[in-house]
Design a protein around this motif. Sequence first.
Motif, PDB file in Angstrom:
ATOM      1  N   HIS A  11       0.367  -1.502  -0.256  1.00  0.00           N
ATOM      2  CA  HIS A  11      -0.046  -0.163  -0.357  1.00  0.00           C
ATOM      3  C   HIS A  11       0.934   1.498   0.090  1.00  0.00           C
ATOM      4  O   HIS A  11       2.051   0.705   0.344  1.00  0.00           O
ATOM      5  N   VAL A  36      -1.521   1.534  -5.099  1.00  0.00           N
ATOM      6  CA  VAL A  36      -0.387   0.266  -5.046  1.00  0.00           C
ATOM      7  C   VAL A  36       0.841   1.010  -5.399  1.00  0.00           C
ATOM      8  O   VAL A  36       1.456   1.493  -6.172  1.00  0.00           O
ATOM      9  N   GLY A  77      -5.568  -2.400   1.249  1.00  0.00           N
ATOM     10  CA  GLY A  77      -4.518  -2.008   2.668  1.00  0.00           C
ATOM     11  C   GLY A  77      -4.632  -3.076   3.518  1.00  0.00           C
ATOM     12  O   GLY A  77      -4.569  -3.379   4.622  1.00  0.00           O
TER      13      GLY A  77
END
Length: 306
Positions: A173, A261, A242
């Motif tokens: 993330h 991402v 996440g």
Amino acid sequence: MELSSLRYFLSVASNLSFSRAAEQLYLSQPTLSYHISNLEKELGTPLFVRDKKQLILTEAGKILVEEASAACTHVDRAAQRITELFHVPDSIRFGFLELLITPCFNQFVSPFLAQNPDLHGVLERTGWVLMESLLADRYDFVFTRQCMVDLYSAPGELCSKTLIHDGFSVAVHSSHPCAERDSIDDLSCLNGSKLLMVDKHISGNIYESIFKFFLPTLGFCNTVPDYVVHNMDELLGQVAAGRGISIIPFYSTIGLSYKGVKLLRIEGLGGCDADVSLVWNPNKMTQIKQEYLDFIMEQFPEPLDP
């Protein structure tokens, strides 16, 4: 009840051995035992009597052998008839490992079809049965990982050409502390993160070798996935939400973009064969297949970097 589970069961039943069946299926024995146990739970009865010396089919197991064999035969026959339906003289049947279909089609198939507008290209994506399907003449060419070619075919049985020297990335993330980097060679900072992966029956056995042999050398201790998903879109969507990190082949991410991402190229995985290869059966060549092969050899004489 999944067809793959029935095939696993039939292999165990024919060998009367989990270890021999696992070897034939290119699965770990615990993975095979897990599938058989789930099948028994689903049916509500044991299929085998297990002891230290032998494996014996129960009466329920004997019934399932008969019915599952017939079911698998019918499915295989249907698949063959459907394949033959589309297998006209001016056609080429391409099979793709699930995670390779988009980049491989765009780079290695689409340009050839554009040059041959009358040619019918039949495209299918699949997973662990890819090499088996090529040997059974369900495909003319398949795009897969070289490690699967080495596992699923005898030397000299098939021909292959490496097209891409691939590597691996970590998908994290954008808020992850490591997201400021572009590459990474020490994965210890990722320990404690939830690990996501694509089902190995879709992605191929490459993940098993990566998790078992290579990632621990880079300091990554979590070699058992916390979550298993079924395609790259779902995988990157979970990372964007996440829910964890993932180790993925770099080439499979080409053309995919997810807000939130970050992909970090992994350095130091030398010796792990993630190369993308084109595979074909030299004993099944036709004029149009040879024309496609000549196109590949001319346009891509050397392996590319992703």
